[in-house]
Design a protein around this motif. Structure first.
Motif, short mmCIF file in Angstrom:
data_model
loop_
_atom_site.label_atom_id
_atom_site.label_comp_id
_atom_site.label_asym_id
_atom_site.label_seq_id
_atom_site.Cartn_x
_atom_site.Cartn_y
_atom_site.Cartn_z
N LYS A 171 -39.02 -25.00 -5.48
CA LYS A 171 -37.61 -26.02 -5.01
C LYS A 171 -39.06 -26.95 -3.75
O LYS A 171 -37.99 -27.77 -3.89
CB LYS A 171 -37.47 -24.51 -4.54
N LEU A 172 -39.77 -26.49 -3.63
CA LEU A 172 -40.49 -27.63 -2.92
C LEU A 172 -40.89 -28.51 -3.41
O LEU A 172 -40.82 -29.46 -2.31
CB LEU A 172 -41.91 -26.84 -2.20
N MET A 173 -41.13 -28.43 -4.72
CA MET A 173 -41.49 -29.87 -5.14
C MET A 173 -40.01 -30.91 -5.23
O MET A 173 -41.32 -31.90 -4.53
CB MET A 173 -41.72 -30.06 -6.78
N VAL A 174 -38.99 -30.77 -5.31
CA VAL A 174 -38.25 -31.78 -4.73
C VAL A 174 -38.23 -32.04 -3.83
O VAL A 174 -38.32 -33.94 -3.14
CB VAL A 174 -36.99 -31.20 -4.98
N PRO A 175 -38.39 -31.82 -2.56
CA PRO A 175 -38.12 -32.81 -0.88
C PRO A 175 -40.05 -32.81 -0.92
O PRO A 175 -40.48 -34.17 -0.07
CB PRO A 175 -38.35 -31.43 -0.06
N TYR A 176 -41.05 -32.49 -1.21
CA TYR A 176 -42.35 -33.02 -1.52
C TYR A 176 -42.81 -34.52 -2.03
O TYR A 176 -43.06 -35.34 -1.15
CB TYR A 176 -43.13 -32.25 -1.93
N GLY A 177 -41.93 -34.62 -2.67
CA GLY A 177 -41.18 -35.85 -3.58
C GLY A 177 -40.80 -37.21 -2.73
O GLY A 177 -41.83 -38.11 -2.29
N GLY A 178 -40.34 -36.12 -1.90
CA GLY A 178 -40.04 -37.25 -0.73
C GLY A 178 -40.28 -37.21 0.62
O GLY A 178 -40.69 -38.30 1.31
N LEU A 179 -40.90 -36.04 1.02
CA LEU A 179 -42.21 -36.13 2.44
C LEU A 179 -43.55 -36.29 1.81
O LEU A 179 -43.72 -36.66 3.53
CB LEU A 179 -42.26 -34.91 2.76
#
Ligand SMILES: NC(=O)c1ccc[n+]([C@@H]2O[C@H](COP(=O)([O-])OP(=O)(O)OC[C@H]3O[C@@H](n4cnc5c(N)ncnc54)[C@H](OP(=O)(O)O)[C@@H]3O)[C@@H](O)[C@H]2O)c1
Length: 386
Positions: A171-179
């Motif tokens: 789940k964290l991987m997706v926002p980490y891609g942007g942030l």
């Protein structure tokens, strides 16, 4: 020593697009050059998995297909060109599969395993011909470069996590891609707005920002109760860094509230669904400080109204991001293994919103599993244990 693979295994397969899947006994995949075969331990079920496979979401994908999502799995066989992976490695399986001969991505040969065949003929061909089958199965054949080895000793023995805790990383991987450093490069002490903050990836973004050291995380959302839930799910020392903004959907009003909070806004992070109003992005852009950054990860085909003059005069940066880069996955895993980004730990009193596995299902119970995924929504993680 390699244990021989069983000749057959069970897989949740769909033979006709949008028709109910069935558990079938099929030949166990064999390793080929460039691939590993893994025993699937847990595979995630999203709140909209049901709507992907019943055709409501109209995702294009080929059939017959073994369904699937991101997973945690153990390597049981390897193609002869594997150089770092070893039999027995515990791995996170990334569903973002890219054409190996599409280095500059000009062919757009990228798709999400068993979910969508991507948006170009090259991506559709790559899925249909090479990597059709997903992780809702006992065994899966997976591209070597999409198997990310996890340090079991560190995660289980030193940090005290259990198997189910690891799924939050997907789940964290997706926002980490942007942030993360390759996109917005969120820095410690910065102020970030998350819009909307109450969804699966939005709430993961909030948790991630806090662990990455954001000074203030401004959470926007239309559901005031969910915003409060998000705040109370943060540990007491992190809670003061969370501010909540109920959403009006009218950009002038949302801007007024953002401005009333005071201080500079460094980053605006959008992870809105296609149905959400995009006017908020205008408010966000106007509210950004000089030199501020906006990341659009939200979905939708509509145009986005953005203020030309503000964008130009304030030297703003606008970036889109689909998923994440391979290095993002490596870095996120390192942050988790270092104990900087925290996962849910079973038995802890305060856990990040939506971070724990709340239900586990066998493949045979796929209908209940899909319904539970939809019901639980962003409040938890639902998995198959094939
Ligand atoms: N760029 C990428 O790589 C990438 C990857 C995955 C997903 N996405 C995008 O991210 C979106 C969110 O995914 P998710 O799994 O986090 O979804 P989710 O768990 O269903 O969350 C949806 C969020 O949107 C809010 N929302 C729904 N309808 C809204 C509306 N009309 N106005 C304002 N807010 C609204 C919900 O708030 P309430 O609590 O008020 O319902 C909730 O916060 C997806 O739909 C997709 O477009 C992008």
């Amino acid at each position: 020593m390699t244990t021989p693979l069983p000749p057959t295994h069970r897989a949740l397969r769909q033979d006709v697009y949008a028709e109910p899947p069935t558990v079938q006994t099929v030949a166990t995949p064999q390793p080929t050059p460039g691939s590993a075969v893994l025993k699937v331990l847990q595979a995630g079920i999203l709140n909209y998995t049901k709507d992907v496979y019943n055709g409501v979401r109209k995702h294009p994908y080929p059939v017959p297909l073994t369904l699937g999502q991101s997973a945690v799995a153990r390597v049981v066989a390897l193609g002869e060109d594997a150089t770092t992976l070893k039999i027995g490695n515990l791995c996170l399986l990334d569903i973002t599969i890219r054409g190996r001969d599409d280095i500059d991505r000009s062919a757009g040969a990228t798709f999400l395993s068993a979910i969508v065949q991507g948006f170009t003929p090259a991506s559709a061909r790559l899925m249909a011909d090479a990597w059709r089958d997903g992780t809702y199965a006992e065994y899966v054949r997976w591209p070597l470069e999409n198997c990310y080895v996890l340090d079991e000793d560190r995660l289980f023995n030193k940090l005290g996590y259990q198997m189910g805790d690891l799924m939050y990383m997907t789940k964290l991987m997706v926002p980490y891609g942007g942030l993360g450093s390759l996109c917005m490069d969120l820095k410690p002490g910065e102020t970030v707005v998350v819009y909307p903050a109450t969804g699966g990836f939005g709430s993961a973004a909030v948790h991630l920002c806090l662990d990455l050291g954001a000074g203030r995380v401004i959470c926007m959302g239309r559901n005031v109760e969910a915003l409060e839930g998000l705040k109370s799910a943060a540990t007491p020392e992190k809670r003061p860094r969370i501010e909540t903004v109920p959403l009006s959907g009218r950009w002038e009003e949302d801007l007024k509230v953002l401005k009333s909070l005071g201080g500079n806004i460094d980053v605006f992070f959008d992870i809105s669904p296609p149905t959400a109003g995009k006017e908020v992005l205008k408010a966000g852009m106007v509210a950004l400080r000089h030199g501020g950054r906006m990341c659009i990860m939200g979905g939708g085909d509509q145009d986005i109204p953005l203020p030309n003059g503000v964008f130009m005069h304030k030297d703003l940066t606008l970036k889109g991001k689909w998923m994440y880069e391979p290095m993002d996955v490596k870095r996120l895993i390192s942050l988790v293994e270092a104990g900087i980004v925290k996962l849910h730990r079973q038995g802890e009193a305060v856990t990040p919103y939506g971070a724990s596995v709340v239900a586990k299902f066998s493949l045979e119970d796929w209908q209940k599993a899909f319904n539970e995924g939809e019901r639980v929504g962003s409040a938890g993680i639902v998995v198959f244990e094939p």
